[in-house]
Design an enzyme around this catalytic site. Structure first.
Site, mmCIF file in Angstrom:
data_model
loop_
_atom_site.group_PDB
_atom_site.id
_atom_site.type_symbol
_atom_site.label_atom_id
_atom_site.label_comp_id
_atom_site.label_asym_id
_atom_site.label_seq_id
_atom_site.Cartn_x
_atom_site.Cartn_y
_atom_site.Cartn_z
ATOM 1 N N ASN A 88 95.759 58.932 -0.512
ATOM 2 C CA ASN A 88 94.565 58.061 -0.241
ATOM 3 C C ASN A 88 93.254 58.631 -0.814
ATOM 4 O O ASN A 88 93.237 59.745 -1.452
ATOM 5 C CB ASN A 88 93.938 58.380 1.240
ATOM 6 C CG ASN A 88 92.847 57.618 1.458
ATOM 7 O OD1 ASN A 88 92.720 56.089 1.102
ATOM 8 N ND2 ASN A 88 91.906 57.913 2.346
ATOM 9 N N HIS A 130 89.044 58.782 -1.295
ATOM 10 C CA HIS A 130 88.129 58.820 -0.416
ATOM 11 C C HIS A 130 86.722 59.095 -1.071
ATOM 12 O O HIS A 130 86.730 59.967 -2.096
ATOM 13 C CB HIS A 130 88.346 59.828 0.852
ATOM 14 C CG HIS A 130 87.234 59.752 1.758
ATOM 15 N ND1 HIS A 130 86.821 58.650 2.909
ATOM 16 C CD2 HIS A 130 85.919 60.453 1.822
ATOM 17 C CE1 HIS A 130 85.923 59.211 3.559
ATOM 18 N NE2 HIS A 130 85.277 60.166 2.927
ATOM 19 N N SER A 161 87.708 62.123 -3.342
ATOM 20 C CA SER A 161 88.798 63.044 -3.281
ATOM 21 C C SER A 161 89.748 62.320 -3.054
ATOM 22 O O SER A 161 90.081 60.949 -2.341
ATOM 23 C CB SER A 161 88.592 63.846 -2.059
ATOM 24 O OG SER A 161 87.337 64.471 -2.028
ATOM 25 N N ASP A 170 90.875 61.141 6.960
ATOM 26 C CA ASP A 170 90.409 62.080 5.970
ATOM 27 C C ASP A 170 90.629 63.484 6.001
ATOM 28 O O ASP A 170 89.667 64.107 5.326
ATOM 29 C CB ASP A 170 89.063 61.577 5.856
ATOM 30 C CG ASP A 170 88.910 60.017 5.837
ATOM 31 O OD1 ASP A 170 89.663 59.517 5.232
ATOM 32 O OD2 ASP A 170 87.852 59.415 6.101
HETATM 33 C C1 GRF Z 1 86.644 53.107 -2.591
HETATM 34 O O1 GRF Z 1 85.364 53.691 -2.685
HETATM 35 C C2 GRF Z 1 87.660 53.826 -2.052
HETATM 36 O O2 GRF Z 1 87.445 55.364 -2.367
HETATM 37 C C3 GRF Z 1 87.396 53.772 -0.371
HETATM 38 O O3 GRF Z 1 86.927 52.590 -0.332
HETATM 39 C C4 GRF Z 1 86.646 51.989 -1.199
HETATM 40 C C5 GRF Z 1 87.573 50.756 -1.831
HETATM 41 O O4 GRF Z 1 87.079 50.078 -2.954
HETATM 42 N N1 GRF Z 1 88.499 54.491 0.302
HETATM 43 P P1 GRF Z 1 88.187 49.303 -3.712
HETATM 44 O O5 GRF Z 1 88.828 48.212 -2.580
HETATM 45 O O6 GRF Z 1 89.163 49.971 -4.243
HETATM 46 O O7 GRF Z 1 87.445 48.405 -4.721
#
Ligand code: GRF
Length: 215
Positions: free
Chosen positions: A109, A111, A138, A147
């Site tokens: 994932n 984050h 991260s 997370d």
């Molecule tokens: C990103 O900031 C990602 O890190 C988080 O949610 C947001 C998703 O944005 N998990 P996108 O859909 O990739 O534009």
């Protein structure tokens, strides 16, 4: 080259998904995007993926009813598409421990914070309120706790005077887009592994992916 098949899970905008798809166009990329799954049928990212010619699957969590039903449907879809690695990219549903266990070491994932700080949502607001001087993103293995899985790589930006959540997010996002495909590629190459809840890098180049700093 026999490319590893990746499934991407999304819920919304899909900009990280798009960066993973874009990176897969390169000849040196060792993964291909086999499918994109969204728990929201109206996710903008689904349309982007369709336009890129990727197999898209909408699994509406509301009509599926339970977390277990969504995860079972996702698991089936991933198997049906012969997926070997899963990349969550803005996927906003908490997964069941069973689902996570089935994909252990194969699911990652991204984050938008320097974990273990600021888990959950509104990470940029929390970072500003906490007064941290550096912030970022991260990439981590997914574990049953939200997370909290083993951290593979982090991208770092300075917090600037006058930043608000939007300006900060706008500087973190391009770092996400750079970092995530590199990490996924190294994972698919077998150069990043999860061992006893710790991350192992098989070589220096893979280990060097663990920090991306932007001025
Ligand atoms: C990103 O900031 C990602 O890190 C988080 O949610 C947001 C998703 O944005 N998990 P996108 O859909 O990739 O534009």
């Amino acid at each position: 080259m026999n490319r590893k098949r990746v499934g991407i899970l999304i819920s919304g905008r899909g900009s990280n998904m798009a960066s993973l798809i874009e990176a897969a166009r390169s000849e040196s990329c060792v993964y291909e995007v086999a499918c994109v799954i969204s728990n929201r049928p109206d996710a903008r990212g689904l349309q982007l993926a369709k336009n890129a010619g990727i197999n898209t699957i909408a699994l509406d969590h509301k009509s599926l009813g339970t977390r277990e039903a969504l995860d079972e449907a996702m698991h089936e879809a991933l198997l049906a598409n012969k997926v070997e690695f899963v990349a969550c990219a803005g996927f906003m549903r908490i997964m069941t421990a069973d689902f996570v266990a089935r994909w252990e070491g194969k699911i990652i994932n991204i984050h938008p914070s320097l974990l273990p700080l600021f888990k959950g949502v509104d990470t940029h607001e929390h970072a500003l309120r906490a007064g941290v001087r550096v912030h970022g993103c991260s990439v981590h293995f997914v574990s049953a706790e939200l997370d909290a899985g083993a951290i593979i790589a982090q991208g770092v930006v300075k917090v600037l005077p006058g930043d608000d959540a939007d300006t900060l997010a706008a500087r973190v996002l391009p770092i996400e887009h750079k970092l995530y495909p590199k990490v996924l590629n190294a994972l698919a190459e077998g150069r990043i592994r999860l061992n006893d809840n710790l991350v192992e890098f098989t070589d220096d180049d893979a280990a060097n992916l663990s920090l991306l700093a932007a001025g």
